[in-house]
Design a protein around this motif. Structure first.
Motif, PDB file in Angstrom:
ATOM      1  N   MET A 261     -17.197  26.589  21.935  1.00 54.00           N
ATOM      2  CA  MET A 261     -15.860  26.245  22.426  1.00 54.00           C
ATOM      3  C   MET A 261     -15.997  25.175  23.507  1.00 54.00           C
ATOM      4  O   MET A 261     -16.898  25.245  24.345  1.00 54.00           O
ATOM      5  CB  MET A 261     -15.201  27.515  22.969  1.00 54.00           C
TER       6      MET A 261
ATOM      7  N   ILE B 126      -1.679  19.502  11.280  1.00 57.12           N
ATOM      8  CA  ILE B 126      -2.817  19.848  12.149  1.00 57.12           C
ATOM      9  C   ILE B 126      -4.119  19.749  11.354  1.00 57.12           C
ATOM     10  O   ILE B 126      -5.079  19.115  11.781  1.00 57.12           O
ATOM     11  CB  ILE B 126      -2.692  21.293  12.713  1.00 57.12           C
TER      12      ILE B 126
ATOM     13  N   ASP C 124     -18.544  18.995  17.774  1.00 61.48           N
ATOM     14  CA  ASP C 124     -18.904  20.421  17.766  1.00 61.48           C
ATOM     15  C   ASP C 124     -17.726  21.344  18.091  1.00 61.48           C
ATOM     16  O   ASP C 124     -17.923  22.507  18.413  1.00 61.48           O
ATOM     17  CB  ASP C 124     -20.075  20.679  18.725  1.00 61.48           C
TER      18      ASP C 124
ATOM     19  N   PRO D 217      -9.651  26.103  13.987  1.00 60.57           N
ATOM     20  CA  PRO D 217      -9.181  27.016  12.950  1.00 60.57           C
ATOM     21  C   PRO D 217      -8.878  26.249  11.659  1.00 60.57           C
ATOM     22  O   PRO D 217      -8.939  25.017  11.646  1.00 60.57           O
ATOM     23  CB  PRO D 217      -7.889  27.568  13.545  1.00 60.57           C
TER      24      PRO D 217
ATOM     25  N   ARG E 193     -12.075  33.402  15.489  1.00 62.02           N
ATOM     26  CA  ARG E 193     -11.735  33.623  16.903  1.00 62.02           C
ATOM     27  C   ARG E 193     -10.393  34.344  17.100  1.00 62.02           C
ATOM     28  O   ARG E 193     -10.079  34.772  18.200  1.00 62.02           O
ATOM     29  CB  ARG E 193     -11.769  32.288  17.657  1.00 62.02           C
TER      30      ARG E 193
ATOM     31  N   THR F 268       5.452  22.487  20.929  1.00 68.52           N
ATOM     32  CA  THR F 268       5.649  21.350  20.024  1.00 68.52           C
ATOM     33  C   THR F 268       7.144  21.193  19.744  1.00 68.52           C
ATOM     34  O   THR F 268       7.687  20.077  19.797  1.00 68.52           O
ATOM     35  CB  THR F 268       4.870  21.561  18.698  1.00 68.52           C
TER      36      THR F 268
HETATM   37  C1  HEM Z   1      -8.262  24.507  19.247  1.00 71.19           C
HETATM   38  C2  HEM Z   1      -7.066  19.934  20.190  1.00 71.19           C
HETATM   39  C3  HEM Z   1      -2.721  20.585  18.233  1.00 71.19           C
HETATM   40  C4  HEM Z   1      -3.957  25.087  17.087  1.00 71.19           C
HETATM   41  C5  HEM Z   1      -8.285  23.227  19.717  1.00 71.19           C
HETATM   42  C6  HEM Z   1      -9.331  22.687  20.576  1.00 71.19           C
HETATM   43  C7  HEM Z   1      -8.996  21.406  20.835  1.00 71.19           C
HETATM   44  C8  HEM Z   1      -7.750  21.113  20.150  1.00 71.19           C
HETATM   45  C9  HEM Z   1      -9.777  20.417  21.716  1.00 71.19           C
HETATM   46  C10 HEM Z   1     -10.557  23.452  21.110  1.00 71.19           C
HETATM   47  C11 HEM Z   1     -11.760  23.307  20.213  1.00 71.19           C
HETATM   48  C12 HEM Z   1     -12.984  24.002  20.786  1.00 71.19           C
HETATM   49  O1  HEM Z   1     -12.863  24.687  21.792  1.00 71.19           O
HETATM   50  O2  HEM Z   1     -14.114  23.863  20.263  1.00 71.19           O
HETATM   51  C13 HEM Z   1      -5.792  19.710  19.724  1.00 71.19           C
HETATM   52  C14 HEM Z   1      -5.035  18.473  19.910  1.00 71.19           C
HETATM   53  C15 HEM Z   1      -3.801  18.673  19.356  1.00 71.19           C
HETATM   54  C16 HEM Z   1      -3.800  20.018  18.837  1.00 71.19           C
HETATM   55  C17 HEM Z   1      -5.563  17.229  20.610  1.00 71.19           C
HETATM   56  C18 HEM Z   1      -2.580  17.754  19.264  1.00 71.19           C
HETATM   57  C19 HEM Z   1      -2.579  16.452  19.425  1.00 71.19           C
HETATM   58  C20 HEM Z   1      -2.660  21.880  17.812  1.00 71.19           C
HETATM   59  C21 HEM Z   1      -1.449  22.520  17.377  1.00 71.19           C
HETATM   60  C22 HEM Z   1      -1.782  23.778  17.051  1.00 71.19           C
HETATM   61  C23 HEM Z   1      -3.231  23.941  17.272  1.00 71.19           C
HETATM   62  C24 HEM Z   1      -0.037  21.891  17.316  1.00 71.19           C
HETATM   63  C25 HEM Z   1      -0.773  24.758  16.583  1.00 71.19           C
HETATM   64  C26 HEM Z   1      -0.990  25.802  15.930  1.00 71.19           C
HETATM   65  C27 HEM Z   1      -5.204  25.344  17.615  1.00 71.19           C
HETATM   66  C28 HEM Z   1      -5.799  26.658  17.726  1.00 71.19           C
HETATM   67  C29 HEM Z   1      -7.052  26.481  18.344  1.00 71.19           C
HETATM   68  C30 HEM Z   1      -7.180  25.063  18.613  1.00 71.19           C
HETATM   69  C31 HEM Z   1      -5.171  27.969  17.284  1.00 71.19           C
HETATM   70  C32 HEM Z   1      -8.055  27.588  18.778  1.00 71.19           C
HETATM   71  C33 HEM Z   1      -9.308  27.667  17.965  1.00 71.19           C
HETATM   72  C34 HEM Z   1      -9.237  28.709  16.870  1.00 71.19           C
HETATM   73  O3  HEM Z   1      -8.189  29.378  16.698  1.00 71.19           O
HETATM   74  O4  HEM Z   1     -10.241  28.864  16.131  1.00 71.19           O
HETATM   75  N1  HEM Z   1      -7.342  22.240  19.458  1.00 71.19           N
HETATM   76  N2  HEM Z   1      -5.025  20.606  19.051  1.00 71.19           N
HETATM   77  N3  HEM Z   1      -3.717  22.752  17.733  1.00 71.19           N
HETATM   78  N4  HEM Z   1      -6.059  24.400  18.147  1.00 71.19           N
HETATM   79 FE1  HEM Z   1      -5.638  22.447  18.388  1.00 71.19          FE
END
Ligand code: HEM
Length: 179
Positions: free
Chosen positions: A1, A99, A113, A117, A137, A150
């Motif tokens: 992470m 996404i 790295d 999801p 996770r 959003t």
């Molecule tokens: C995780 C970026 C939009 C859902 C992440 C992480 C980053 C990121 C940097 C962490 C990765 C890590 O720790 O290794 C972004 C950016 C976005 C965006 C730059 C928009 C420009 C969204 C949106 C959703 C989303 C709109 C809505 C559902 C998630 C979830 C995770 C995540 C649920 C957690 C990791 C997991 O569940 O396995 N995102 N994200 N992201 N993102 Fe996004």
């Protein structure tokens, strides 16, 4: 992470509960990093889980609700750090359904790295979206927080329902209806 997920989390905990809570949460946990994070580093997800578990015990707030508030906070970080990526979109349903095929693809270019999801679009109309979230996770409530913000970002409103496909939350159905 990624480290930014930890540094922003600690800042939010300090803001809401004070530095003492940050110290307590870290000293209750068994952390390889010793609780020292840099935004560009990469750390084990188990550290985040421990921090969340201890914060939950110390505050009486469920992990899901902590992740929801954290997701809402993290949207601001995204707005500040990636304005160009957000500007690609005019509509929240368009953005959320992209996404998997666009947003997180770009994130992976920046952080090879990153632990991201999987989102599978099941059904999409102009004002509704059904998507399956999959991740070991189980951070679905972090996703819910990001989705809430959003809609706010586009001055729009929606009712978002979550249905667990797997009991442990590693697979969840999001049902989104604009209103
Ligand atoms: C995780 C970026 C939009 C859902 C992440 C992480 C980053 C990121 C940097 C962490 C990765 C890590 O720790 O290794 C972004 C950016 C976005 C965006 C730059 C928009 C420009 C969204 C949106 C959703 C989303 C709109 C809505 C559902 C998630 C979830 C995770 C995540 C649920 C957690 C990791 C997991 O569940 O396995 N995102 N994200 N992201 N993102 Fe996004």
């Amino acid at each position: 992470m990624k480290g930014i997920v930890f540094t922003e989390f600690l800042e939010l905990v300090e803001d809401k509960f004070g530095l003492e809570m940050v110290d307590r949460m870290i000293s209750n946990s068994d952390l390889e990093s010793k609780g020292i994070y840099t935004a560009v580093g990469t750390y084990s997800f188990s550290e985040m889980l421990q921090l969340l578990q201890h914060l939950s015990i110390n505050t009486g707030i469920s992990i899901d609700n902590l992740l929801l508030v954290y997701g809402e906070h993290f949207f601001k970080v995204i707005e500040d750090s990636y304005p160009g990526l957000l500007a690609t979109y005019k509509d929240p349903i368009e953005m959320i359904s992209s996404i998997e095929n666009h947003i997180h693809v770009e994130v992976r270019k920046i952080y090879p790295d990153a632990e991201l999801p999987t989102f599978v679009v099941v059904q999409k109309t102009e004002d509704s979206l059904i998507m399956i979230y999959k991740s070991s996770r189980a951070m679905h409530h972090f996703g819910l927080g990001l989705m809430n913000k959003t809609f706010e970002h586009f001055n729009s409103k929606a009712i978002i329902t979550l249905e667990k496909v797997k009991e442990d939350g590693t697979e969840v159905r999001f049902i989104i209806n604009k209103n």
